[in-house]
Design a protein around this motif. Structure first.
Motif, PDB file in Angstrom:
ATOM      1  N   ASP A 133      -7.218  -0.117   1.743  1.00  0.00           N
ATOM      2  CA  ASP A 133      -6.743  -0.838   2.094  1.00  0.00           C
ATOM      3  C   ASP A 133      -6.203  -2.279   1.903  1.00  0.00           C
ATOM      4  OD1 ASP A 133      -9.567  -1.768   1.999  1.00  0.00           O
ATOM      5  OD2 ASP A 133      -9.727  -2.346   3.418  1.00  0.00           O
ATOM      6  N   ASP A 134      -6.401  -2.002   0.582  1.00  0.00           N
ATOM      7  CA  ASP A 134      -6.104  -2.964  -0.849  1.00  0.00           C
ATOM      8  C   ASP A 134      -4.654  -3.942  -0.418  1.00  0.00           C
ATOM      9  OD1 ASP A 134      -8.132  -1.664  -2.009  1.00  0.00           O
ATOM     10  OD2 ASP A 134      -7.911  -2.006  -3.612  1.00  0.00           O
ATOM     11  N   VAL A 135      -3.433  -2.810  -0.207  1.00  0.00           N
ATOM     12  CA  VAL A 135      -2.161  -3.111   0.464  1.00  0.00           C
ATOM     13  C   VAL A 135      -2.060  -4.026   1.322  1.00  0.00           C
ATOM     14  CG1 VAL A 135       0.151  -2.520   1.057  1.00  0.00           C
ATOM     15  CG2 VAL A 135      -1.006  -1.262  -0.733  1.00  0.00           C
ATOM     16  N   LEU A 136      -3.203  -3.832   2.593  1.00  0.00           N
ATOM     17  CA  LEU A 136      -3.088  -4.623   3.386  1.00  0.00           C
ATOM     18  C   LEU A 136      -3.503  -5.911   3.385  1.00  0.00           C
ATOM     19  CD1 LEU A 136      -3.697  -1.641   5.800  1.00  0.00           C
ATOM     20  CD2 LEU A 136      -0.974  -2.833   5.555  1.00  0.00           C
ATOM     21  N   ALA A 137      -4.715  -6.328   2.922  1.00  0.00           N
ATOM     22  CA  ALA A 137      -5.498  -7.323   2.141  1.00  0.00           C
ATOM     23  C   ALA A 137      -4.848  -8.272   1.782  1.00  0.00           C
ATOM     24  CB  ALA A 137      -6.171  -6.841   1.582  1.00  0.00           C
ATOM     25  N   LEU A 138      -3.749  -8.166   0.811  1.00  0.00           N
ATOM     26  CA  LEU A 138      -2.589  -8.570  -0.168  1.00  0.00           C
ATOM     27  C   LEU A 138      -1.677  -9.458   0.411  1.00  0.00           C
ATOM     28  CD1 LEU A 138      -2.471 -10.295  -2.148  1.00  0.00           C
ATOM     29  CD2 LEU A 138      -1.635  -8.878  -3.608  1.00  0.00           C
ATOM     30  N   LEU A 139      -0.829  -8.282   1.388  1.00  0.00           N
ATOM     31  CA  LEU A 139       0.913  -8.253   1.798  1.00  0.00           C
ATOM     32  C   LEU A 139       0.497  -9.179   2.873  1.00  0.00           C
ATOM     33  CD1 LEU A 139       2.258  -4.713   2.554  1.00  0.00           C
ATOM     34  CD2 LEU A 139       2.778  -6.594   0.681  1.00  0.00           C
ATOM     35  N   PRO A 140      -0.667 -10.196   3.041  1.00  0.00           N
ATOM     36  CA  PRO A 140       0.505 -11.264   4.155  1.00  0.00           C
ATOM     37  C   PRO A 140       0.857 -12.534   2.896  1.00  0.00           C
ATOM     38  CG  PRO A 140      -1.741 -10.288   5.133  1.00  0.00           C
ATOM     39  CD  PRO A 140      -1.220  -9.843   3.338  1.00  0.00           C
TER      40      PRO A 140
END
Length: 280
Positions: free
Chosen positions: A225-232
């Motif tokens: 879930d790294d991508v979802l954590a930073l994309l915001p």
């Protein structure tokens, strides 16, 4: 290859995303917090200022060639593809006032880091731009090794608060191009990427100068879930799909997870079609 194209076209029709396929020679896949003082950061990114604050490291051209870093070689048969991608990306970002771009992929071995590095170099070749490449693939950082950079101070120390951003940045001998590498994998990477420290860092990197484009190399979408954590914290995202690497289901699942973010398009990487830009 057909199943990849079908998945991309299906995702395009569902999300309204513009596909951006890129082709190149088969041998070279395409396209194949410690806040730094303002004057120090400006010296790092301004091409008219000597790099007195940022170490300049001369890169090994043979090493870059082996790792398919070619955007700095205008006579290379694959460099035009990165120029084409850069122009499309910058036009879309300028239309929306965006200055931070994340690069990801559905799965591993798609070539996202190669695309991220070459795209960042291509952006820096625009005389009215500076580019900053940040390695936020905290699980498998590859930017430093792809460029041949060995740094004692990197993003690892910035994220622990033991070093400032200016100390960790390096200029790899290319005008207007600065790299913030990560030397070692970081445990609990998703929690780190979703932290207030990273939020503050992204705000600093984005807002300091209007001519700066920040390119962020992220892990694959389906890895964790790294991508979802930073994309915001990022303005927009580009997905790299390796031909024959990801399945149709994996591509569709990745597009679904990215649907609520600003997805610029999809780069079809590792395409073995012949070079069509014979004019040059």
């Amino acid at each position: 290859m057909e199943r990849i194209k079908e998945a991309i076209e299906k995702a395009k029709s569902q999300s309204g995303v513009t596909r951006m396929p890129v082709q190149s020679h088969a041998e070279h896949p395409a396209v194949k917090l410690v806040k730094a003082p303002a004057q120090n950061v400006r010296a790092e990114l301004d091409p008219e200022v000597s790099y007195s604050q940022t170490p300049v490291i001369k890169l090994d051209m043979a090493h870059l060639e082996r790792h398919r870093i070619v955007a700095h070689q205008k006579l290379h048969p694959a460099s035009w593809a990165f120029d084409f991608l850069r122009t499309q990306v910058l036009q879309k970002m300028d239309e929306n006032g965006w200055r931070t771009l994340a690069i990801t992929s559905p799965t591993m071995e798609s070539g996202k880091t190669v695309v991220a590095i070459n795209l960042a170099i291509g952006i820096a070749q625009q005389t009215n731009r500076t580019s900053l490449l940040v390695d936020f693939d905290l699980r498998r950082p590859r930017v430093a090794s792809s460029l041949g950079l060995q740094r004692e101070v990197s993003l690892n120390q910035v994220l622990t608060g033991t070093a400032g951003v200016a100390e960790a940045m390096v200029n790899p001998g290319i005008p207007r191009f600065v790299v913030l590498p990560t030397q070692h994998a970081i445990p609990s990477s998703a929690e780190v990427l979703g932290s207030t420290r990273v939020a503050a860092l992204m705000d600093e990197l984005r807002e300091h100068y209007e001519d700066r484009i920040v390119v962020v190399d992220l892990p694959p979408v389906l890895a964790a879930d790294d991508v979802l954590a930073l994309l915001p914290r990022v303005d927009c995202v580009l997905m790299v799909v390796g031909n024959g690497v990801s399945t149709k289901k994996e591509i569709e699942e990745s597009m679904s997870r990215l649907a609520k973010f600003q997805l610029l398009g999809v780069v079809l990487n590792k395409d073995d079609a012949p070079v069509r830009n014979s004019y040059y």
